[in-house]
Design a protein around this motif. Structure first.
Motif, short mmCIF file in Angstrom:
data_model
loop_
_atom_site.label_atom_id
_atom_site.label_comp_id
_atom_site.label_asym_id
_atom_site.label_seq_id
_atom_site.Cartn_x
_atom_site.Cartn_y
_atom_site.Cartn_z
N ILE A 200 0.80 -1.22 0.00
CA ILE A 200 0.00 0.00 0.00
C ILE A 200 0.83 1.28 0.00
CG2 ILE A 200 -0.29 0.01 2.54
CD1 ILE A 200 -3.14 1.19 2.00
N LEU A 201 1.99 1.26 0.63
CA LEU A 201 2.79 2.48 0.67
C LEU A 201 3.22 2.90 -0.73
CD1 LEU A 201 4.09 4.64 2.39
CD2 LEU A 201 6.11 3.18 2.64
N GLU A 202 3.54 1.94 -1.59
CA GLU A 202 3.93 2.26 -2.97
C GLU A 202 2.76 2.91 -3.71
OE1 GLU A 202 6.60 0.19 -6.50
OE2 GLU A 202 5.50 -1.09 -5.10
N MET A 203 1.55 2.44 -3.43
CA MET A 203 0.37 3.05 -4.03
C MET A 203 0.22 4.51 -3.58
SD MET A 203 -2.59 2.65 -5.80
CE MET A 203 -2.18 4.25 -6.45
N LEU A 204 0.32 4.73 -2.28
CA LEU A 204 0.16 6.09 -1.74
C LEU A 204 1.26 7.02 -2.25
CD1 LEU A 204 -0.94 5.41 1.95
CD2 LEU A 204 -2.33 5.58 -0.12
N GLN A 205 2.47 6.51 -2.39
CA GLN A 205 3.56 7.34 -2.90
C GLN A 205 3.30 7.75 -4.35
OE1 GLN A 205 6.79 4.61 -2.07
NE2 GLN A 205 7.33 5.63 -0.15
N SER A 206 2.67 6.86 -5.13
CA SER A 206 2.37 7.22 -6.52
C SER A 206 1.28 8.29 -6.59
CB SER A 206 1.95 5.97 -7.31
OG SER A 206 0.64 5.53 -6.98
N ILE A 207 0.41 8.32 -5.59
CA ILE A 207 -0.59 9.39 -5.51
C ILE A 207 0.09 10.70 -5.11
CG2 ILE A 207 -2.62 10.23 -4.24
CD1 ILE A 207 -3.49 7.30 -3.94
N HIS A 208 0.99 10.61 -4.16
CA HIS A 208 1.71 11.80 -3.67
C HIS A 208 2.52 12.47 -4.78
CE1 HIS A 208 4.64 13.99 -1.01
NE2 HIS A 208 3.49 14.29 -0.44
N LYS A 209 2.90 11.72 -5.79
CA LYS A 209 3.72 12.24 -6.89
C LYS A 209 2.89 12.71 -8.09
CE LYS A 209 7.62 9.28 -5.60
NZ LYS A 209 8.43 8.08 -5.94
N GLN A 210 1.57 12.81 -7.92
CA GLN A 210 0.72 13.25 -9.02
C GLN A 210 1.03 14.69 -9.43
OE1 GLN A 210 -1.88 11.43 -10.81
NE2 GLN A 210 -0.57 9.85 -9.88
N THR A 211 1.01 14.94 -10.73
CA THR A 211 1.26 16.29 -11.24
C THR A 211 0.07 17.21 -10.97
OG1 THR A 211 0.47 15.58 -13.43
CG2 THR A 211 2.84 15.49 -13.04
N PHE A 212 -1.11 16.65 -10.82
CA PHE A 212 -2.30 17.42 -10.43
C PHE A 212 -2.39 17.38 -8.91
CE2 PHE A 212 -6.81 17.81 -9.41
CZ PHE A 212 -7.16 18.94 -10.13
N LEU A 213 -2.53 18.54 -8.29
CA LEU A 213 -2.37 18.63 -6.83
C LEU A 213 -3.67 18.72 -6.03
CD1 LEU A 213 0.61 21.17 -6.78
CD2 LEU A 213 0.70 18.66 -6.79
N ASP A 214 -4.77 19.08 -6.69
CA ASP A 214 -6.01 19.37 -5.96
C ASP A 214 -6.83 18.10 -5.73
OD1 ASP A 214 -7.98 20.73 -4.66
OD2 ASP A 214 -8.76 21.76 -6.43
N TRP A 215 -6.37 17.26 -4.79
CA TRP A 215 -7.03 15.98 -4.54
C TRP A 215 -7.10 15.68 -3.05
CZ3 TRP A 215 -3.69 12.98 -1.78
CH2 TRP A 215 -2.32 13.16 -1.98
N GLU A 216 -7.97 14.75 -2.71
CA GLU A 216 -7.99 14.12 -1.40
C GLU A 216 -8.00 12.61 -1.65
OE1 GLU A 216 -11.53 14.61 0.93
OE2 GLU A 216 -12.88 13.97 -0.70
N ALA A 217 -7.36 11.85 -0.78
CA ALA A 217 -7.35 10.40 -0.91
C ALA A 217 -7.94 9.80 0.36
CB ALA A 217 -5.93 9.88 -1.14
N LEU A 218 -9.04 9.07 0.21
CA LEU A 218 -9.72 8.44 1.34
C LEU A 218 -9.30 6.98 1.42
CD1 LEU A 218 -13.32 9.86 0.73
CD2 LEU A 218 -11.37 10.96 1.87
N ILE A 219 -8.58 6.62 2.45
CA ILE A 219 -8.15 5.24 2.66
C ILE A 219 -9.15 4.58 3.60
CG2 ILE A 219 -6.27 3.75 3.45
CD1 ILE A 219 -4.49 6.40 3.10
N ILE A 220 -9.90 3.62 3.09
CA ILE A 220 -10.95 2.97 3.87
C ILE A 220 -10.46 1.59 4.32
CG2 ILE A 220 -13.38 2.36 3.99
CD1 ILE A 220 -12.89 5.31 3.27
#
Length: 311
Positions: free
Chosen positions: A20-40
């Motif tokens: 899961i950390l690799e997944m979250l890191q790929s989100i953190h590196k997105q070129t588009f910045l205006d997001w929220e990530a809900l981890i359920i």
């Protein structure tokens, strides 16, 4: 960025500490910045929370929730919970063991800025083992529109609609949710149900998501004939058929496709259930019954012909 994000990413997770950390890191590196990530969290019993705690503390756009009891255990329940608390105008579902292309959100948001477009589909590919981070950052790609006329391609997997390969406008889920009684093919059932409502989207021919292949994945369990996954697929087929019948979207080729599929679900008596849903005249019912009886022989002959041609 405003206090209300443009995009909500929903990630259902269950015992994926190694990935899961690799997944979250790929989100953190997105070129588009205006997001929220809900981890359920679906009731993890491993050290998932411990593994992701540093990135949760580092990045305030990540939000961690435990699935509440009013939602059924499983991916569908977690995603529905995420939908109900999402703030973004756009919704996308990521799995907890995969990798997203850095431009994933950026390119989808550009396409969804068009008024007539309700979703953006893109290419998803698979990988085994360690991921190769050599991304193509080109913004040149071919695209085409998708609407209700493409449902047959989606159902036949000629136009794959993987859960992690589509960004949606939130309005698409206003009256539509994942069916929490099924744990496999749930997105296949929901997405075709949404498409059947007549919305229009776009597909961009660029790979923006990478699915990790491993034996503990939901797809891996289905391939190994996991009873729960197969039962869910059977239920999803009936739901899809019922919806298409109601909306008068069942073509001859689609009926044929599902009857061929029913050979793999003999223990569920799927063929008989399909015939009941179709509510056919006696003549058409007999016609399909004959087709079904002769189908194994026809498939055997077809396979023999293919072998002969290869030689």
């Amino acid at each position: 960025m405003s206090s209300i994000p443009k995009v909500t990413i929903i990630i259902a997770t269950y015992n994926r500490a190694p990935f899961i950390l690799e997944m979250l890191q790929s989100i953190h590196k997105q070129t588009f910045l205006d997001w929220e990530a809900l981890i359920i969290d679906d009731g993890c019993t491993d050290n998932t929370l411990e593994v992701i705690s540093p990135i949760l503390q580092q990045e305030e756009r990540f939000h961690y929730y435990s699935r509440i009891k009013s939602y059924t255990k499983g991916t569908s329940g977690c995603r529905n919970y995420g939908l109900d608390i999402a703030k973004g105008d756009y919704i996308i579902f990521f799995d907890d063991d995969d990798v997203a292309h850095p431009q994933n959100l950026e390119l989808c948001v550009i396409e969804l800025s068009k008024d007539e477009i309700s979703f953006c589909r893109y290419i998803r590919t698979s990988f085994f083992g360690d991921f190769d981070y050599s991304f193509d950052y080109s913004k040149e790609y071919v695209s085409f529109y998708i609407d209700v006329n493409d449902i047959e391609k989606v159902l036949k997997y000629e136009l794959p609609f993987n859960s992690c390969a589509v960004m949606w406008k939130k309005k698409c889920f206003k009256n539509s949710r994942f069916n929490e009684d099924i744990s496999y093919a749930d997105e296949w059932e929901l997405y075709t149900r949404i498409l059947s409502q007549g919305i229009k989207g776009i597909s961009i021919e660029k790979c923006l998501f990478y699915g990790r292949k491993h034996t503990d994945s939901i797809t891996g369990e289905f391939i190994r004939n996991n009873l729960n996954r197969k039962t869910s697929y059977y239920k999803a087929i009936l739901l899809v058929l019922g919806n298409l019948k109601e909306k008068k979207l069942l073509s001859y080729s689609l009926i044929r496709h599902f009857i061929i599929m029913s050979l793999g679900f003999k223990e569920y008596n799927l063929f008989s259930k399909i015939i009941i849903i179709l509510d056919l005249s006696q003549y058409k019912k007999l016609k399909w019954q004959l087709f079904y009886v002769l189908l194994p022989l026809r498939l055997t002959v077809y396979k023999l012909k293919k072998r002969i041609i290869k030689k």
